[in-house]
Design a protein around this motif. Structure first.
Motif, PDB file in Angstrom:
ATOM      1  N   GLY A   4     -14.548   7.853 -16.195  1.00 51.01           N
ATOM      2  CA  GLY A   4     -13.580   9.359 -16.380  1.00 51.01           C
ATOM      3  C   GLY A   4     -13.049   9.769 -14.905  1.00 51.01           C
ATOM      4  N   VAL A   5     -13.268   8.841 -13.887  1.00 56.54           N
ATOM      5  CA  VAL A   5     -12.435   9.445 -12.841  1.00 56.54           C
ATOM      6  C   VAL A   5     -11.458   8.688 -12.364  1.00 56.54           C
ATOM      7  N   GLU A   6     -10.801   7.867 -13.399  1.00 52.69           N
ATOM      8  CA  GLU A   6      -9.381   7.121 -13.678  1.00 52.69           C
ATOM      9  C   GLU A   6      -8.196   7.627 -12.946  1.00 52.69           C
ATOM     10  N   GLU A   7      -8.232   9.263 -13.145  1.00 55.32           N
ATOM     11  CA  GLU A   7      -6.974   9.783 -12.908  1.00 55.32           C
ATOM     12  C   GLU A   7      -7.078   9.965 -11.402  1.00 55.32           C
ATOM     13  N   GLU A   8      -8.122  10.111 -10.769  1.00 51.47           N
ATOM     14  CA  GLU A   8      -8.188  10.529  -9.465  1.00 51.47           C
ATOM     15  C   GLU A   8      -8.271   9.120  -8.551  1.00 51.47           C
ATOM     16  N   VAL A   9      -8.453   8.194  -9.150  1.00 55.25           N
ATOM     17  CA  VAL A   9      -8.536   6.677  -8.301  1.00 55.25           C
ATOM     18  C   VAL A   9      -7.436   6.147  -8.303  1.00 55.25           C
ATOM     19  N   GLU A  10      -6.492   6.127  -9.461  1.00 52.20           N
ATOM     20  CA  GLU A  10      -5.169   5.504  -9.802  1.00 52.20           C
ATOM     21  C   GLU A  10      -4.294   5.957  -8.719  1.00 52.20           C
ATOM     22  N   PRO A  11      -4.131   6.974  -8.205  1.00 52.85           N
ATOM     23  CA  PRO A  11      -3.177   7.512  -7.069  1.00 52.85           C
ATOM     24  C   PRO A  11      -3.452   6.793  -5.866  1.00 52.85           C
ATOM     25  N   LEU A  12      -4.654   6.973  -5.798  1.00 55.90           N
ATOM     26  CA  LEU A  12      -5.204   6.112  -4.376  1.00 55.90           C
ATOM     27  C   LEU A  12      -4.717   4.651  -4.364  1.00 55.90           C
ATOM     28  N   LEU A  13      -5.079   4.137  -5.636  1.00 57.26           N
ATOM     29  CA  LEU A  13      -4.837   2.645  -5.650  1.00 57.26           C
ATOM     30  C   LEU A  13      -3.320   2.281  -5.508  1.00 57.26           C
ATOM     31  N   GLU A  14      -2.415   3.161  -6.136  1.00 56.92           N
ATOM     32  CA  GLU A  14      -1.123   3.182  -6.011  1.00 56.92           C
ATOM     33  C   GLU A  14      -0.665   3.263  -4.431  1.00 56.92           C
ATOM     34  N   GLU A  15      -1.207   4.292  -3.785  1.00 58.82           N
ATOM     35  CA  GLU A  15      -0.790   4.233  -2.294  1.00 58.82           C
ATOM     36  C   GLU A  15      -1.290   3.132  -1.455  1.00 58.82           C
ATOM     37  N   ALA A  16      -2.474   2.611  -1.778  1.00 62.43           N
ATOM     38  CA  ALA A  16      -2.983   1.325  -0.772  1.00 62.43           C
ATOM     39  C   ALA A  16      -2.050   0.196  -1.230  1.00 62.43           C
ATOM     40  N   TYR A  17      -1.690   0.073  -2.471  1.00 63.74           N
ATOM     41  CA  TYR A  17      -0.791  -1.385  -3.042  1.00 63.74           C
ATOM     42  C   TYR A  17       0.401  -0.947  -2.320  1.00 63.74           C
ATOM     43  N   GLU A  18       1.085   0.110  -2.175  1.00 62.86           N
ATOM     44  CA  GLU A  18       2.416   0.463  -1.344  1.00 62.86           C
ATOM     45  C   GLU A  18       2.278   0.212   0.187  1.00 62.86           C
ATOM     46  N   HIS A  19       1.203   0.491   0.633  1.00 66.38           N
ATOM     47  CA  HIS A  19       0.794   0.446   1.911  1.00 66.38           C
ATOM     48  C   HIS A  19       0.865  -1.265   2.370  1.00 66.38           C
ATOM     49  N   VAL A  20      -0.140  -1.907   1.428  1.00 66.63           N
ATOM     50  CA  VAL A  20      -0.126  -3.469   1.640  1.00 66.63           C
ATOM     51  C   VAL A  20       1.190  -4.250   1.420  1.00 66.63           C
ATOM     52  N   THR A  21       2.023  -3.594   0.551  1.00 66.33           N
ATOM     53  CA  THR A  21       3.431  -4.296   0.325  1.00 66.33           C
ATOM     54  C   THR A  21       4.146  -4.106   1.388  1.00 66.33           C
ATOM     55  N   ASN A  22       4.230  -2.780   1.913  1.00 68.06           N
ATOM     56  CA  ASN A  22       5.126  -2.715   3.263  1.00 68.06           C
ATOM     57  C   ASN A  22       4.482  -3.486   4.447  1.00 68.06           C
ATOM     58  N   ARG A  23       3.277  -3.379   4.645  1.00 68.83           N
ATOM     59  CA  ARG A  23       2.730  -4.548   5.546  1.00 68.83           C
ATOM     60  C   ARG A  23       3.024  -6.010   5.488  1.00 68.83           C
ATOM     61  N   ALA A  24       3.248  -6.328   4.403  1.00 68.20           N
ATOM     62  CA  ALA A  24       3.531  -7.727   4.002  1.00 68.20           C
ATOM     63  C   ALA A  24       4.929  -8.074   4.098  1.00 68.20           C
ATOM     64  N   GLN A  25       5.695  -6.990   4.070  1.00 65.26           N
ATOM     65  CA  GLN A  25       7.243  -7.140   4.319  1.00 65.26           C
ATOM     66  C   GLN A  25       7.276  -7.244   5.787  1.00 65.26           C
ATOM     67  N   GLY A  26       6.672  -6.382   6.506  1.00 62.40           N
ATOM     68  CA  GLY A  26       6.654  -6.448   7.894  1.00 62.40           C
ATOM     69  C   GLY A  26       6.320  -7.893   8.484  1.00 62.40           C
ATOM     70  N   TYR A  27       5.224  -8.295   8.166  1.00 56.17           N
ATOM     71  CA  TYR A  27       4.767  -9.403   8.438  1.00 56.17           C
ATOM     72  C   TYR A  27       5.667 -10.675   8.140  1.00 56.17           C
ATOM     73  N   GLY A  28       6.247 -10.532   7.032  1.00 55.90           N
ATOM     74  CA  GLY A  28       7.147 -11.712   6.754  1.00 55.90           C
ATOM     75  C   GLY A  28       8.396 -11.661   7.516  1.00 55.90           C
ATOM     76  N   LEU A  29       9.104 -10.367   7.950  1.00 52.76           N
ATOM     77  CA  LEU A  29      10.078 -10.397   8.575  1.00 52.76           C
ATOM     78  C   LEU A  29       9.965 -10.877   9.963  1.00 52.76           C
ATOM     79  N   GLY A  30       8.669 -10.646  10.455  1.00 57.40           N
ATOM     80  CA  GLY A  30       8.113 -10.964  11.885  1.00 57.40           C
ATOM     81  C   GLY A  30       8.110 -12.622  11.965  1.00 57.40           C
ATOM     82  N   LEU A  31       8.309 -13.223  10.960  1.00 57.37           N
ATOM     83  CA  LEU A  31       8.034 -14.717  10.892  1.00 57.37           C
ATOM     84  C   LEU A  31       9.555 -15.361  11.331  1.00 57.37           C
ATOM     85  N   SER A  32      10.615 -14.521  11.240  1.00 60.22           N
ATOM     86  CA  SER A  32      11.827 -15.095  10.830  1.00 60.22           C
ATOM     87  C   SER A  32      12.206 -15.219  12.655  1.00 60.22           C
TER      88      SER A  32
END
Length: 275
Positions: free
Chosen positions: A247-275
């Motif tokens: 029953g706490v899905e509505e509270e958790v889902e926004p947090l998961l979305e925020e965490a996923y966005e943070h991880v993808t941005n970090r991944a992008q930065g890491y990938g660009l750092g390889l060039s």
């Protein structure tokens, strides 16, 4: 009662009775035919019967009790019949003919291609009177031969019974063989399909070492990549099953979305750092 000439003409109209008459003639059937007809005209040949490998009748002489007279022919073995059935079952022509109560002449050729003797040699025939073997045919034996040819001219399947199988048995066996062939074809088709699937799968995952070897070094160095964060970071979450969060899905889902966005941005930065 037909005379010998009428009988011979009648036999000639049926391919199987004519062939059998020719075989019987090797035991002097034609020469004994008039005497055999005389016995039949006088009603001395009674209770004629067909069975597998034997035809019999009770025949009265001038005096005394009637005697059991028989003409015997070895039946074809189960192996011989199965070879013939296997060939007949693969052609609808034979099943259709037999179901329509016709015995096509091609059946004889089918047996011969299997190196079987559809029509016997004269030395395969056995003549008996009250169980005692005769070295040669007489008028009583000829009267049995006459009845055999006469009956087969009307019903050719009686000859197959003489060789060991009734028409009903043949129909059942042909159906069984056709089901067996259909199952073999189904399994073969399935095996072929599985083989094609294996080939397709192997093409997706090559096992040849040469596939992983570097070809043109310059082309490889010229490759470029553009790494960027997911434009819709929450999209991947829509594909996942709902989490059992009581029953706490509505509270958790926004947090998961925020965490996923943070991880993808970090991944992008890491990938660009390889060039």
């Amino acid at each position: 009662m037909a005379d010998s000439e009428t009988f011979l003409k009648r036999c000639a109209k049926s391919w199987i009775s004519e062939k059998l008459r020719v075989t019987f003639d090797q035991a002097d059937f034609d020469g004994l035919l008039d005497d055999a007809l005389e016995l039949i005209k006088k009603r001395r040949v009674l209770d004629f019967s067909f069975n597998k490998g034997i035809c019999t009748a009770r025949i009265y002489g001038d005096v005394g009790a009637p005697k059991i007279v028989s003409v015997k022919l070895p039946v074809l073995s189960d192996k011989d019949w199965n070879l013939a059935f296997a060939k007949m079952a693969r052609e609808a022509f034979y099943s259709a003919s037999i179901l329509s109560e016709k015995l096509p002449e091609e059946v004889a050729g089918l047996f011969e291609t299997n190196e079987l003797t559809f029509f016997p040699a004269v030395d395969e025939l056995q003549f008996e009177i009250e169980g005692e073997k005769l070295t040669k045919a007489d008028s009583r034996i000829a009267s049995i031969m006459y009845r055999v040819c006469e009956r087969i001219a009307d019903d050719p399947f009686l000859y197959l019974l003489f060789r060991g199988r009734s028409r009903e048995e043949i129909i059942v066996e042909l159906r069984r063989q056709r089901l067996k062939i259909a199952e073999e074809e189904r399994l073969a088709s399935r095996a072929k399909h599985e083989h094609l699937e294996e080939e397709q799968n192997s093409s997706l995952f090559p096992t040849d070492d040469s596939f992983w070897q570097l070809g043109d070094r310059e082309e490889f160095d010229a490759l470029s990549y553009n790494i960027k964060a997911d434009e819709l970071p929450a999209a991947i979450l829509k594909w996942l099953d709902a989490l059992p969060l009581s029953g706490v899905e509505e509270e958790v889902e926004p947090l998961l979305e925020e965490a996923y966005e943070h991880v993808t941005n970090r991944a992008q930065g890491y990938g660009l750092g390889l060039s």
